[in-house]
Design a protein around this motif. Structure first.
Motif, PDB file in Angstrom:
ATOM      1  N   TYR A   1     -23.928 -35.403  -4.154  1.00 36.98           N
ATOM      2  CA  TYR A   1     -23.454 -34.677  -5.320  1.00 36.98           C
ATOM      3  C   TYR A   1     -23.826 -33.203  -5.212  1.00 36.98           C
ATOM      4  O   TYR A   1     -24.975 -32.865  -4.891  1.00 36.98           O
ATOM      5  CB  TYR A   1     -24.090 -35.305  -6.564  1.00 36.98           C
ATOM      6  CG  TYR A   1     -23.615 -34.719  -7.860  1.00 36.98           C
ATOM      7  CD1 TYR A   1     -22.282 -34.820  -8.241  1.00 36.98           C
ATOM      8  CD2 TYR A   1     -24.498 -34.063  -8.726  1.00 36.98           C
ATOM      9  CE1 TYR A   1     -21.845 -34.279  -9.432  1.00 36.98           C
ATOM     10  CE2 TYR A   1     -24.062 -33.525  -9.926  1.00 36.98           C
ATOM     11  CZ  TYR A   1     -22.737 -33.646 -10.264  1.00 36.98           C
ATOM     12  OH  TYR A   1     -22.295 -33.108 -11.440  1.00 36.98           O
ATOM     13  N   SER A   2     -22.868 -32.346  -5.483  1.00 36.76           N
ATOM     14  CA  SER A   2     -23.150 -30.918  -5.518  1.00 36.76           C
ATOM     15  C   SER A   2     -23.710 -30.577  -6.898  1.00 36.76           C
ATOM     16  O   SER A   2     -23.005 -30.648  -7.904  1.00 36.76           O
ATOM     17  CB  SER A   2     -21.847 -30.142  -5.258  1.00 36.76           C
ATOM     18  OG  SER A   2     -21.970 -28.819  -5.713  1.00 36.76           O
ATOM     19  N   VAL A   3     -24.990 -30.240  -6.931  1.00 35.99           N
ATOM     20  CA  VAL A   3     -25.647 -29.925  -8.209  1.00 35.99           C
ATOM     21  C   VAL A   3     -25.280 -28.492  -8.593  1.00 35.99           C
ATOM     22  O   VAL A   3     -25.601 -27.548  -7.875  1.00 35.99           O
ATOM     23  CB  VAL A   3     -27.188 -30.092  -8.110  1.00 35.99           C
ATOM     24  CG1 VAL A   3     -27.855 -29.748  -9.438  1.00 35.99           C
ATOM     25  CG2 VAL A   3     -27.551 -31.511  -7.661  1.00 35.99           C
ATOM     26  N   SER A   4     -24.575 -28.360  -9.711  1.00 36.55           N
ATOM     27  CA  SER A   4     -24.115 -27.043 -10.162  1.00 36.55           C
ATOM     28  C   SER A   4     -25.220 -26.282 -10.878  1.00 36.55           C
ATOM     29  O   SER A   4     -26.199 -26.877 -11.329  1.00 36.55           O
ATOM     30  CB  SER A   4     -22.971 -27.209 -11.169  1.00 36.55           C
ATOM     31  OG  SER A   4     -21.846 -27.774 -10.566  1.00 36.55           O
ATOM     32  N   CYS A   5     -25.008 -24.988 -11.004  1.00 35.69           N
ATOM     33  CA  CYS A   5     -25.867 -24.173 -11.868  1.00 35.69           C
ATOM     34  C   CYS A   5     -25.180 -24.046 -13.221  1.00 35.69           C
ATOM     35  O   CYS A   5     -23.954 -23.998 -13.302  1.00 35.69           O
ATOM     36  CB  CYS A   5     -26.033 -22.773 -11.299  1.00 35.69           C
ATOM     37  SG  CYS A   5     -26.894 -22.719  -9.730  1.00 35.69           S
ATOM     38  N   THR A   6     -25.983 -23.977 -14.265  1.00 38.32           N
ATOM     39  CA  THR A   6     -25.400 -23.732 -15.594  1.00 38.32           C
ATOM     40  C   THR A   6     -26.378 -22.973 -16.479  1.00 38.32           C
ATOM     41  O   THR A   6     -27.596 -23.057 -16.276  1.00 38.32           O
ATOM     42  CB  THR A   6     -25.004 -25.051 -16.299  1.00 38.32           C
ATOM     43  OG1 THR A   6     -24.368 -24.734 -17.551  1.00 38.32           O
ATOM     44  CG2 THR A   6     -26.199 -25.941 -16.605  1.00 38.32           C
TER      45      THR A   6
ATOM     46  N   GLU B   1     -31.609 -35.130 -19.157  1.00 35.22           N
ATOM     47  CA  GLU B   1     -31.159 -34.379 -17.979  1.00 35.22           C
ATOM     48  C   GLU B   1     -32.344 -33.697 -17.297  1.00 35.22           C
ATOM     49  O   GLU B   1     -33.249 -33.194 -17.964  1.00 35.22           O
ATOM     50  CB  GLU B   1     -30.115 -33.322 -18.378  1.00 35.22           C
ATOM     51  CG  GLU B   1     -28.749 -33.928 -18.647  1.00 35.22           C
ATOM     52  CD  GLU B   1     -27.682 -32.887 -18.928  1.00 35.22           C
ATOM     53  OE1 GLU B   1     -26.503 -33.176 -18.683  1.00 35.22           O
ATOM     54  OE2 GLU B   1     -28.018 -31.774 -19.401  1.00 35.22           O
ATOM     55  N   GLU B   2     -32.287 -33.693 -15.960  1.00 38.21           N
ATOM     56  CA  GLU B   2     -33.393 -33.117 -15.190  1.00 38.21           C
ATOM     57  C   GLU B   2     -32.921 -31.908 -14.405  1.00 38.21           C
ATOM     58  O   GLU B   2     -31.838 -31.950 -13.785  1.00 38.21           O
ATOM     59  CB  GLU B   2     -33.871 -34.138 -14.168  1.00 38.21           C
ATOM     60  CG  GLU B   2     -35.072 -34.947 -14.587  1.00 38.21           C
ATOM     61  CD  GLU B   2     -35.459 -35.900 -13.475  1.00 38.21           C
ATOM     62  OE1 GLU B   2     -35.946 -35.441 -12.428  1.00 38.21           O
ATOM     63  OE2 GLU B   2     -35.221 -37.110 -13.657  1.00 38.21           O
ATOM     64  N   ASP B   3     -33.774 -30.880 -14.394  1.00 35.60           N
ATOM     65  CA  ASP B   3     -33.458 -29.680 -13.618  1.00 35.60           C
ATOM     66  C   ASP B   3     -33.451 -30.024 -12.129  1.00 35.60           C
ATOM     67  O   ASP B   3     -34.360 -30.709 -11.643  1.00 35.60           O
ATOM     68  CB  ASP B   3     -34.507 -28.592 -13.903  1.00 35.60           C
ATOM     69  CG  ASP B   3     -34.136 -27.269 -13.267  1.00 35.60           C
ATOM     70  OD1 ASP B   3     -32.934 -26.929 -13.241  1.00 35.60           O
ATOM     71  OD2 ASP B   3     -35.039 -26.579 -12.768  1.00 35.60           O
ATOM     72  N   GLY B   4     -32.418 -29.597 -11.438  1.00 35.25           N
ATOM     73  CA  GLY B   4     -32.329 -29.869  -9.999  1.00 35.25           C
ATOM     74  C   GLY B   4     -31.640 -31.194  -9.693  1.00 35.25           C
ATOM     75  O   GLY B   4     -31.322 -31.472  -8.548  1.00 35.25           O
ATOM     76  N   VAL B   5     -31.457 -32.025 -10.710  1.00 36.28           N
ATOM     77  CA  VAL B   5     -30.802 -33.323 -10.497  1.00 36.28           C
ATOM     78  C   VAL B   5     -29.400 -33.292 -11.121  1.00 36.28           C
ATOM     79  O   VAL B   5     -28.392 -33.451 -10.437  1.00 36.28           O
ATOM     80  CB  VAL B   5     -31.621 -34.490 -11.098  1.00 36.28           C
ATOM     81  CG1 VAL B   5     -30.879 -35.819 -10.946  1.00 36.28           C
ATOM     82  CG2 VAL B   5     -32.993 -34.557 -10.440  1.00 36.28           C
ATOM     83  N   ASN B   6     -29.353 -33.059 -12.437  1.00 40.51           N
ATOM     84  CA  ASN B   6     -28.056 -32.979 -13.113  1.00 40.51           C
ATOM     85  C   ASN B   6     -27.456 -31.585 -12.928  1.00 40.51           C
ATOM     86  O   ASN B   6     -26.265 -31.442 -12.671  1.00 40.51           O
ATOM     87  CB  ASN B   6     -28.216 -33.277 -14.605  1.00 40.51           C
ATOM     88  CG  ASN B   6     -28.864 -34.628 -14.815  1.00 40.51           C
ATOM     89  OD1 ASN B   6     -30.081 -34.720 -14.926  1.00 40.51           O
ATOM     90  ND2 ASN B   6     -28.069 -35.673 -14.833  1.00 40.51           N
ATOM     91  N   TYR B   7     -28.295 -30.603 -13.111  1.00 43.19           N
ATOM     92  CA  TYR B   7     -27.903 -29.190 -12.945  1.00 43.19           C
ATOM     93  C   TYR B   7     -29.122 -28.400 -12.506  1.00 43.19           C
ATOM     94  O   TYR B   7     -30.257 -28.859 -12.670  1.00 43.19           O
ATOM     95  CB  TYR B   7     -27.449 -28.593 -14.299  1.00 43.19           C
ATOM     96  CG  TYR B   7     -26.054 -28.966 -14.739  1.00 43.19           C
ATOM     97  CD1 TYR B   7     -24.937 -28.351 -14.204  1.00 43.19           C
ATOM     98  CD2 TYR B   7     -25.869 -29.932 -15.719  1.00 43.19           C
ATOM     99  CE1 TYR B   7     -23.657 -28.695 -14.623  1.00 43.19           C
ATOM    100  CE2 TYR B   7     -24.582 -30.287 -16.150  1.00 43.19           C
ATOM    101  CZ  TYR B   7     -23.487 -29.658 -15.592  1.00 43.19           C
ATOM    102  OH  TYR B   7     -22.213 -29.990 -15.999  1.00 43.19           O
ATOM    103  N   HIS B   8     -28.863 -27.206 -11.984  1.00 40.97           N
ATOM    104  CA  HIS B   8     -29.919 -26.195 -11.893  1.00 40.97           C
ATOM    105  C   HIS B   8     -29.756 -25.392 -13.185  1.00 40.97           C
ATOM    106  O   HIS B   8     -28.743 -24.690 -13.349  1.00 40.97           O
ATOM    107  CB  HIS B   8     -29.710 -25.280 -10.682  1.00 40.97           C
ATOM    108  CG  HIS B   8     -29.670 -26.023  -9.374  1.00 40.97           C
ATOM    109  ND1 HIS B   8     -30.765 -26.657  -8.843  1.00 40.97           N
ATOM    110  CD2 HIS B   8     -28.654 -26.234  -8.507  1.00 40.97           C
ATOM    111  CE1 HIS B   8     -30.422 -27.225  -7.684  1.00 40.97           C
ATOM    112  NE2 HIS B   8     -29.147 -26.990  -7.468  1.00 40.97           N
TER     113      HIS B   8
END
Ligand code: 5GP
Length: 210
Positions: free
Chosen positions: A37-42, A50-57
């Protein structure tokens, strides 16, 4: 033994929120360990669980804008008032490990990638491996009911998401594959079939036929 050329896949999935995209993508990732999975930044705030670095940066607006200036994003867009973007490094790191990449991005992001790829050579690996899929709900009424049932968002946010969905649905023609998510199991069968088939694409011919 015959050695055929292979290309990593850039599997881009878009859908209005509530169409069932997250469930379908999670199932695909759980089934195929050659897909990451490509973890997007938001810039949006994390939701519960939700976890930082897992769902999103999860980034501040300032940090996000610095990455835009540095040219770190393959694409970025404003969705529901927040910034979202795909780091180039998410793709290159995965490809370097021999993995295919699954991206969950909105219609604007998918369009930016298509435009970017249109300017590359026919045999560019990214271009050869690009597969875009649009997942649509059976109707806007069903979508609204699903958003209410998952109870993640307020009434006002749901109303905005449904309105946004109506606009996003207009882009279904831009995608090579469209899955109407009426029954989850049938939709998943369609998604995994596309994934399996695309791993057998003959890149010697697909570049010229696209
Ligand atoms: P959510 O906030 O519900 O997780 O996502 C909202 C929307 O943002 C979804 O349609 C999702 O596909 C999209 N999105 C997530 N990451 C990215 C990204 O990196 N780029 C773009 N353009 N859209 C994204």
């Amino acid at each position: 033994m015959i050695h055929l050329p292979t290309r990593p896949l850039l599997f881009v999935v878009s859908a209005p929120s509530g169409a069932g995209k997250t469930t379908l993508c999670e199932r695909l990732l759980a089934e195929f360990d050659n897909l990451v999975y490509s973890v997007s930044c938001t810039t949006r705030a994390p939701r519960e669980g939700e976890e930082d670095g897992v769902n999103y940066h999860f980034l501040t607006r300032d940090a996000f804008e610095k990455k835009i200036t540095a040219g770190d994003f393959l694409e970025h867009a404003i969705v529901h008032g927040n910034l979202y973007g795909t780091l180039r490094s998410e793709i290159t790191d995965a490809f370097a490990r021999g993995k295919n990449v699954l991206m969950d991005i909105d219609v604007q992001g998918a369009k930016q990638i298509r435009n970017f790829l249109a300017a590359t050579r026919d045999d560019d690996p990214l271009r050869c491996g690009f597969v875009d899929i649009f997942i649509v709900p059976p109707s806007l009424e069903v979508l609204q009911k699903r958003l209410v049932a998952r109870a993640k968002d307020s009434e006002a946010v749901i109303a905005r998401r449904v309105e946004h969905a109506a606009n996003e649905l207009k882009h279904w023609q831009d995608y090579r594959f469209v899955i109407v998510n009426d029954r989850l199991d049938a939709s998943y069968d369609a998604l995994r079939s596309i994934y399996i088939a695309e791993q057998h694409a003959n890149f010697a011919v697909t570049a010229s036929r696209k």
